[in-house]
Design a protein around this motif. Structure first.
Motif, PDB file in Angstrom:
ATOM      1  N   SER A 298      24.822  -6.334  44.488  1.00 48.56           N
ATOM      2  CA  SER A 298      25.310  -5.457  43.423  1.00 48.56           C
ATOM      3  C   SER A 298      26.393  -6.083  42.559  1.00 48.56           C
ATOM      4  N   SER A 299      26.843  -7.316  42.915  1.00 48.16           N
ATOM      5  CA  SER A 299      27.946  -7.966  42.192  1.00 48.16           C
ATOM      6  C   SER A 299      29.125  -7.004  42.036  1.00 48.16           C
ATOM      7  N   SER A 300      29.532  -6.432  43.159  1.00 45.77           N
ATOM      8  CA  SER A 300      30.641  -5.487  43.149  1.00 45.77           C
ATOM      9  C   SER A 300      31.624  -5.837  44.257  1.00 45.77           C
ATOM     10  N   GLY A 302      33.980  -3.759  46.899  1.00 46.61           N
ATOM     11  CA  GLY A 302      34.319  -2.436  47.407  1.00 46.61           C
ATOM     12  C   GLY A 302      33.661  -1.333  46.611  1.00 46.61           C
ATOM     13  N   GLY A 303      32.479  -1.616  46.063  1.00 47.43           N
ATOM     14  CA  GLY A 303      31.743  -0.626  45.295  1.00 47.43           C
ATOM     15  C   GLY A 303      32.092  -0.574  43.825  1.00 47.43           C
ATOM     16  N   GLU A 304      33.041  -1.416  43.375  1.00 47.37           N
ATOM     17  CA  GLU A 304      33.437  -1.422  41.962  1.00 47.37           C
ATOM     18  C   GLU A 304      33.092  -2.763  41.329  1.00 47.37           C
ATOM     19  N   ASN A 305      32.329  -2.709  40.256  1.00 42.26           N
ATOM     20  CA  ASN A 305      31.859  -3.943  39.628  1.00 42.26           C
ATOM     21  C   ASN A 305      32.936  -4.643  38.822  1.00 42.26           C
ATOM     22  N   LYS A 306      33.958  -3.915  38.358  1.00 45.87           N
ATOM     23  CA  LYS A 306      34.926  -4.483  37.420  1.00 45.87           C
ATOM     24  C   LYS A 306      35.772  -5.593  38.018  1.00 45.87           C
ATOM     25  N   TYR A 307      35.782  -5.694  39.360  1.00 44.89           N
ATOM     26  CA  TYR A 307      36.584  -6.734  39.990  1.00 44.89           C
ATOM     27  C   TYR A 307      35.798  -8.011  40.258  1.00 44.89           C
ATOM     28  N   CYS A 308      34.486  -7.964  40.113  1.00 43.36           N
ATOM     29  CA  CYS A 308      33.637  -9.128  40.412  1.00 43.36           C
ATOM     30  C   CYS A 308      33.448  -9.952  39.147  1.00 43.36           C
ATOM     31  N   ILE A 309      34.143 -11.088  39.064  1.00 43.55           N
ATOM     32  CA  ILE A 309      34.144 -11.894  37.846  1.00 43.55           C
ATOM     33  C   ILE A 309      33.983 -13.365  38.216  1.00 43.55           C
ATOM     34  N   ALA A 310      33.203 -14.072  37.424  1.00 40.98           N
ATOM     35  CA  ALA A 310      32.986 -15.507  37.647  1.00 40.98           C
ATOM     36  C   ALA A 310      33.933 -16.325  36.780  1.00 40.98           C
ATOM     37  N   PHE A 311      34.399 -17.432  37.333  1.00 40.98           N
ATOM     38  CA  PHE A 311      35.311 -18.310  36.614  1.00 40.98           C
ATOM     39  C   PHE A 311      34.875 -19.763  36.789  1.00 40.98           C
ATOM     40  N   GLY A 312      35.640 -20.636  36.146  1.00 43.46           N
ATOM     41  CA  GLY A 312      35.467 -22.076  36.340  1.00 43.46           C
ATOM     42  C   GLY A 312      34.599 -22.700  35.276  1.00 43.46           C
ATOM     43  N   PRO A 313      34.595 -24.016  35.258  1.00 43.88           N
ATOM     44  CA  PRO A 313      35.189 -24.949  36.220  1.00 43.88           C
ATOM     45  C   PRO A 313      36.651 -25.285  35.954  1.00 43.88           C
ATOM     46  N   GLY A 314      37.252 -24.774  34.865  1.00 36.09           N
ATOM     47  CA  GLY A 314      38.620 -25.127  34.517  1.00 36.09           C
ATOM     48  C   GLY A 314      39.645 -24.170  35.078  1.00 36.09           C
ATOM     49  N   MET A 382      17.227   1.407  28.195  1.00 34.20           N
ATOM     50  CA  MET A 382      18.168   0.621  28.992  1.00 34.20           C
ATOM     51  C   MET A 382      18.418   1.316  30.320  1.00 34.20           C
ATOM     52  N   GLY A 383      18.494   0.518  31.393  1.00 35.05           N
ATOM     53  CA  GLY A 383      18.702   1.065  32.726  1.00 35.05           C
ATOM     54  C   GLY A 383      20.164   1.194  33.105  1.00 35.05           C
ATOM     55  N   TYR A 384      20.397   1.812  34.249  1.00 39.48           N
ATOM     56  CA  TYR A 384      21.758   2.031  34.751  1.00 39.48           C
ATOM     57  C   TYR A 384      22.532   0.716  34.873  1.00 39.48           C
ATOM     58  N   SER A 385      21.883  -0.313  35.394  1.00 37.51           N
ATOM     59  CA  SER A 385      22.589  -1.574  35.656  1.00 37.51           C
ATOM     60  C   SER A 385      23.024  -2.276  34.382  1.00 37.51           C
ATOM     61  N   PHE A 386      22.459  -1.903  33.252  1.00 40.39           N
ATOM     62  CA  PHE A 386      22.926  -2.458  31.985  1.00 40.39           C
ATOM     63  C   PHE A 386      24.405  -2.136  31.795  1.00 40.39           C
TER      64      PHE A 386
END
Length: 703
Positions: A298-300, A302-314, A382-386
């Protein structure tokens, strides 16, 4: 009359023979051109993350349009790649309207591909579909005008500089510049299909190199590599072409070292392809609140998606963009020097068709029993996951990726605004519909129903223009299908097929049927339903066969043209004021008297609103070095990565604002005396536009 007619026939025959002889030996007529197309850089929402609070506040790099004309003497095609998130039919129509005035029917819907690089950091309001412009508060005329003017100018420059040239194709791997941001979706594809590929993203950079025939000098290149230009995330407010745009600037300046960004004689592009599920944030996603890995499904956190973020490589998003850009540039530079590149020979061709996706059907295999069944495209939805967003730019509320069930509260909200029909719900299954956009027509279409499909061919190279973001496996399937049809109908086995992403029309994503079942972000934004890819494979296969056989296809239903009828809630610039004690261009903060390599120096000026003039072909800033004869030489402008133009409104009622100019002093800077300049325009209370400029005190850069 008869002798004259005979001479005309012979002249036409000789022209055809000459053209055939030229392309058979690899000589084409090629024109290349680049032009500034930067849109309004302040107080217009940036397009890409659908975040209405992400309004422009200045510039990192300018946006450019890069145009490439290929002509075999009888047939001409035009490919233009632009530093925007995507493209809509309205802008293409406006460009064609101006080109028609200049060149008649030389450039048409049929032989002209207009493709966005997919930067998420250009001003929005240009797509003329309600859903895509809603976060920008409607159509922004400033953006539309800036983009159209820049695109047309780049084509003019290409058209007026056609030369005989040879074209070469080469490719190489860039292994550490992208990751798959929906790896669980990718794993849903058949194992035997996945086993045909080493990686879960495309790692190959494909390059077309254009050499002037008279002297063999390289004058241009186009590079396609699958990566999202989202190194700069939704906290950035500076207009930028992001990683691929900076890679273009690096390549152009390397080929013409004495030039400033945007002024190189070499035209080098990094263009979009099947980047749908591909991220440049190579360190991957983490929970920013805990530091732990995100939930994979779910890329979440604790059930919240707003905290799951990708970073890098810098260490930050700006360094990350620079690192990815440099990796792409490094590989492109190696390929440019490769003498074993494959030379293109053969004719130029094109084919185009408008397709109403909801009216298209295709025969597929029933996943439950293996029988053949006929399925249709769906009305857009558009679906929910959008609403959950992605690891590159999370959404809001409690939505999560991978959602295949609905919610009574959000269904109530949905049904109040855009209720789907039972037919829509069944057609999009297992997507839980959040927005039934396809049934919405007030005040005009919310998402396109009709898409543009197109292929252009230059010898044994085929460019497949697709109207959206194909995922990795979707792109692989379409490329494979098109190549099989081309080869079966006479094209050589060496034919290279490349997808030109985000071309002509924008319809969000295209996931595979298997990926669709998991309903992560890319699947939820596959707007024509689970069989979208199968329909596209059928359509493009038909186009490829017709292209090779020289047969015609029906042009299809044209999409509605709502140019001039769209709505806007964007506030115009009312007036600018320098205040009671200053003039525009006055320096409020001077740079230090001395600085050294690695320092960031800045100056702050009294400014007008950047929307008063987008400064095409000009600059909001200069960094100048004093020369031996005490004159001043510009060594950086507002398209230079090491500079920042940062605009701040200091008084909403008074109309006052400032412009901060920052310059990072890098290793290549020579010791000497420097100064910073700012240029702009102000709007008087009576509506007139006036120009101004300001210059800082000089300062010393020490050894």
């Amino acid at each position: 009359m008869a002798p004259q007619k005979g001479r005309t026939v012979w002249a036409a025959l000789l022209l055809c023979l000459s053209a055939f002889s030229g392309t058979a030996r690899g000589v084409y007529n090629v024109g290349v051109g680049r032009a500034d197309m930067t849109g309004p850089s302040a107080e217009i929402t940036l397009m890409g993350y659908a975040k209405s609070t992400q309004k422009g506040c200045g510039i990192i790099t300018r946006q450019y349009s890069r145009a490439y004309i290929f002509d075999d003497g009888t047939t001409r095609v035009l490919y233009v790649t632009i530093d925007t998130g995507m493209i809509g039919i309205g802008v293409k129509n406006l460009v064609l309207e101006q080109l028609r005035t200049l060149y008649g029917d030389t450039y048409t819907q049929q032989n002209f591909i207009l493709s966005g690089t997919h930067t998420h950091n250009g001003p929005g309001g240009f797509l003329m579909d309600v859903l895509y412009d809603i976060s920008i508060f409607g159509t922004c005329k400033d953006t539309v005008d800036a983009y159209v003017d820049g695109i047309v100018e780049s084509v003019k420059r290409a058209h007026e500089n056609v030369v005989e040239a040879r074209i070469y194709v080469n490719k190489g791997e860039v292994l550490d510049a992208n990751i798959n941001r929906s790896p669980t979706s990718y794993l849903a594809n058949p194992e035997d299909e996945r086993n045909q590929y080493e990686h879960d993203t495309d790692k190959t950079l494909v390059q077309l190199r254009i050499d002037r025939a008279s002297d063999g000098v390289s004058i241009a290149a186009i590079n396609w590599y699958a990566v999202h230009p989202v190194s700069l995330n939704n906290t950035n407010c500076l207009v930028s072409s992001d990683n691929v745009g900076y890679a273009s600037i690096l390549l152009e300046n390397d080929m013409d070292p004495k030039s400033l960004p945007g002024e190189s004689s070499f035209v080098g592009a990094f263009a979009s392809t099947n980047l749908g599920d591909v991220s440049p944030n190579t360190n991957g996603p983490r929970c920013i609140n805990t530091g732990e890995p995100c939930d994979k499904e779910s890329s979440s956190c604790g059930g919240e998606n707003k905290y799951c973020i990708a970073f890098g490589p810098g260490k930050d998003m700006y360094e990350s963009a620079e690192i990815i850009a440099t990796k792409l540039f490094d590989k492109a530079k190696v390929l440019l020097a490769n003498e074993s590149s494959h030379e293109l020979t053969g004719p130029v061709g094109f084919i185009h068709q408008f397709v109403s996706m909801r009216d298209e059907s295709v025969t597929v295999q029933d996943p439950t029993n293996g029988s053949s069944i006929e399925v249709k495209g769906c009305y857009p939805a558009m679906g929910y996951s959008f609403a959950a967003g992605t690891i590159d730019g999370p959404g809001e509320f409690d939505f999560k990726q991978g959602t295949t069930s609905d919610n009574p509260f959000w269904n109530l909200v949905r049904d109040f605004i855009f209720p789907p029909t039972t037919e829509d719900i069944d057609c999009h299954y297992p997507k839980p519909i959040l927005m039934g956009t396809g049934r919405m027509s007030f005040p005009y279409e919310w998402q396109p129903h009709v898409v543009a499909t197109q292929i252009i061919r230059v010898g044994d190279f085929a460019l497949v223009a697709v109207p959206g973001e194909f995922t990795t496996m979707s792109g692989r399937r379409l490329r494979k299908a098109v190549k099989e049809v081309l080869v079966d109908n006479g094209a050589p086995d060496s034919t290279e097929v490349v997808l030109a992403g985000l071309s002509n029309t924008y319809t969000s994503y295209i996931a595979t049927f298997e990926e669709y079942q998991l309903q992560r972000y890319e699947a939820a934004a596959t707007i024509f339903g689970p069989h979208t890819l199968s329909i596209y494979i059928k359509v493009y296969s038909t186009l490829a066969e017709a292209l090779m056989k020289g047969t015609q296809v029906e042009e299809g239903p044209p999409p509605p043209d709502v140019t001039g009828q769209t709505l806007s809630l964007i506030t115009p610039v009312i007036f600018d004021s320098a205040g009671f004690t200053h003039n525009f261009g006055d320096v409020l903060q001077q740079p230090p008297e001395s600085a050294k390599i690695g320092d960031v120096v800045s100056a702050i000026f009294v400014s007008g609103h950047p929307r008063n003039d987008v400064m095409h072909g000009k600059t909001f800033l200069t960094v100048e070095q004093q020369t031996a004869n005490n004159s001043w030489k510009v060594i950086a402008n507002d398209a230079s990565w090491e500079t920042r133009f940062i605009w701040t409104r200091t008084g909403s009622v008074t109309g006052t604002s400032t412009a901060e100019i920052r310059w990072e002093i890098r290793d290549h800077v020579q010791p000497g005396v420097y100064r910073i300049g700012h240029f702009g325009n102000y709007k008087s209370l009576w509506g007139g536009i006036g120009s101004y400029n300001g210059t800082s005190n000089s300062f010393v850069v020490e050894a």
